[in-house]
Scaffold this motif. Structure first.
Motif, PDB file in Angstrom:
ATOM      1  N   UNK A 268     -17.665   5.069 -11.526  1.00  0.00           N
ATOM      2  CA  UNK A 268     -16.822   5.704 -12.534  1.00  0.00           C
ATOM      3  C   UNK A 268     -16.403   7.079 -12.026  1.00  0.00           C
ATOM      4  N   UNK A 269     -15.389   7.613 -12.646  1.00  0.00           N
ATOM      5  CA  UNK A 269     -14.942   8.961 -12.316  1.00  0.00           C
ATOM      6  C   UNK A 269     -15.137   9.828 -13.549  1.00  0.00           C
TER       7      UNK A 269
ATOM      8  N   UNK B 199     -16.989  11.266  -8.496  1.00  0.00           N
ATOM      9  CA  UNK B 199     -17.382   9.857  -8.512  1.00  0.00           C
ATOM     10  C   UNK B 199     -18.852   9.742  -8.916  1.00  0.00           C
ATOM     11  N   UNK B 200     -19.131   8.730  -9.721  1.00  0.00           N
ATOM     12  CA  UNK B 200     -20.479   8.539 -10.234  1.00  0.00           C
ATOM     13  C   UNK B 200     -20.807   7.050 -10.218  1.00  0.00           C
ATOM     14  N   UNK B 201     -22.020   6.697  -9.851  1.00  0.00           N
ATOM     15  CA  UNK B 201     -22.490   5.308  -9.873  1.00  0.00           C
ATOM     16  C   UNK B 201     -23.238   5.068 -11.173  1.00  0.00           C
ATOM     17  N   UNK B 202     -23.086   3.858 -11.717  1.00  0.00           N
ATOM     18  CA  UNK B 202     -23.761   3.488 -12.950  1.00  0.00           C
ATOM     19  C   UNK B 202     -24.100   2.004 -12.877  1.00  0.00           C
ATOM     20  N   UNK B 203     -24.992   1.555 -13.733  1.00  0.00           N
ATOM     21  CA  UNK B 203     -25.354   0.140 -13.808  1.00  0.00           C
ATOM     22  C   UNK B 203     -25.140  -0.343 -15.230  1.00  0.00           C
TER      23      UNK B 203
ATOM     24  N   UNK C 214     -14.218  -1.442 -11.970  1.00  0.00           N
ATOM     25  CA  UNK C 214     -14.879  -0.379 -12.727  1.00  0.00           C
ATOM     26  C   UNK C 214     -14.130   0.011 -13.983  1.00  0.00           C
ATOM     27  N   UNK C 215     -14.614   1.047 -14.619  1.00  0.00           N
ATOM     28  CA  UNK C 215     -14.025   1.550 -15.858  1.00  0.00           C
ATOM     29  C   UNK C 215     -12.564   1.931 -15.632  1.00  0.00           C
ATOM     30  N   UNK C 216     -12.289   2.591 -14.514  1.00  0.00           N
ATOM     31  CA  UNK C 216     -10.918   3.043 -14.252  1.00  0.00           C
ATOM     32  C   UNK C 216      -9.928   1.887 -14.157  1.00  0.00           C
ATOM     33  N   UNK C 217     -10.384   0.718 -13.724  1.00  0.00           N
ATOM     34  CA  UNK C 217      -9.487  -0.425 -13.573  1.00  0.00           C
ATOM     35  C   UNK C 217      -9.365  -1.302 -14.803  1.00  0.00           C
TER      36      UNK C 217
END
Length: 118
Positions: free
Chosen positions: A20-21, A27-31, A62-65
């Motif tokens: 995610x951004x 930039x950030x990683x999440x699960x 991801x969220x952005x897409x």
């Protein structure tokens, strides 16, 4: 040959790593973890192999897409893809032409808090 459809529902946990951004552009990683009810297929899982591939593509977007996009999952089975799309911020609608799938879809939607529609 085993039955293709079994009335016994099982629960599986699916985990997806997403990027995610943040609002500051970092930039950030999440699960994302999803608990999904479904009936066990011949392959031993509750979703078809193709759904795993599509779920990986959604997670990669991801969220952005996905956020704000309309998502329609036809032949949803247990609804994994619609749940993932909704969790990523999409407006998801799931359906299946097999009436035997509807009670499971309804139960999954009732247990899901992120705007999933049947």
């Amino acid at each position: 040959m085993p039955e293709l459809f079994d009335d016994t529902n099982v629960e599986r946990k699916y985990c997806f790593d997403i990027s995610t951004t943040s609002s500051d552009g970092t930039a950030k990683k999440d699960t994302i973890e999803l608990n999904v009810l479904g009936w066990e297929k011949v392959s031993g899982d509750i979703v078809w192999k193709g759904a795993h591939v599509l779920a990986s593509q959604l997670a990669q977007a991801g969220v952005d897409g996905v956020k704000g996009k309309s998502v329609l999952e036809l032949g949803a089975g247990s609804g994994l893809l619609g749940m993932l799309a909704a969790k990523l911020g999409g407006h998801a609608v799931i359906t299946d032409g097999d009436e035997r799938e509807m009670p499971t879809l309804q139960e999954n939607a009732a247990n899901f808090e992120d705007g999933l529609q049947l």
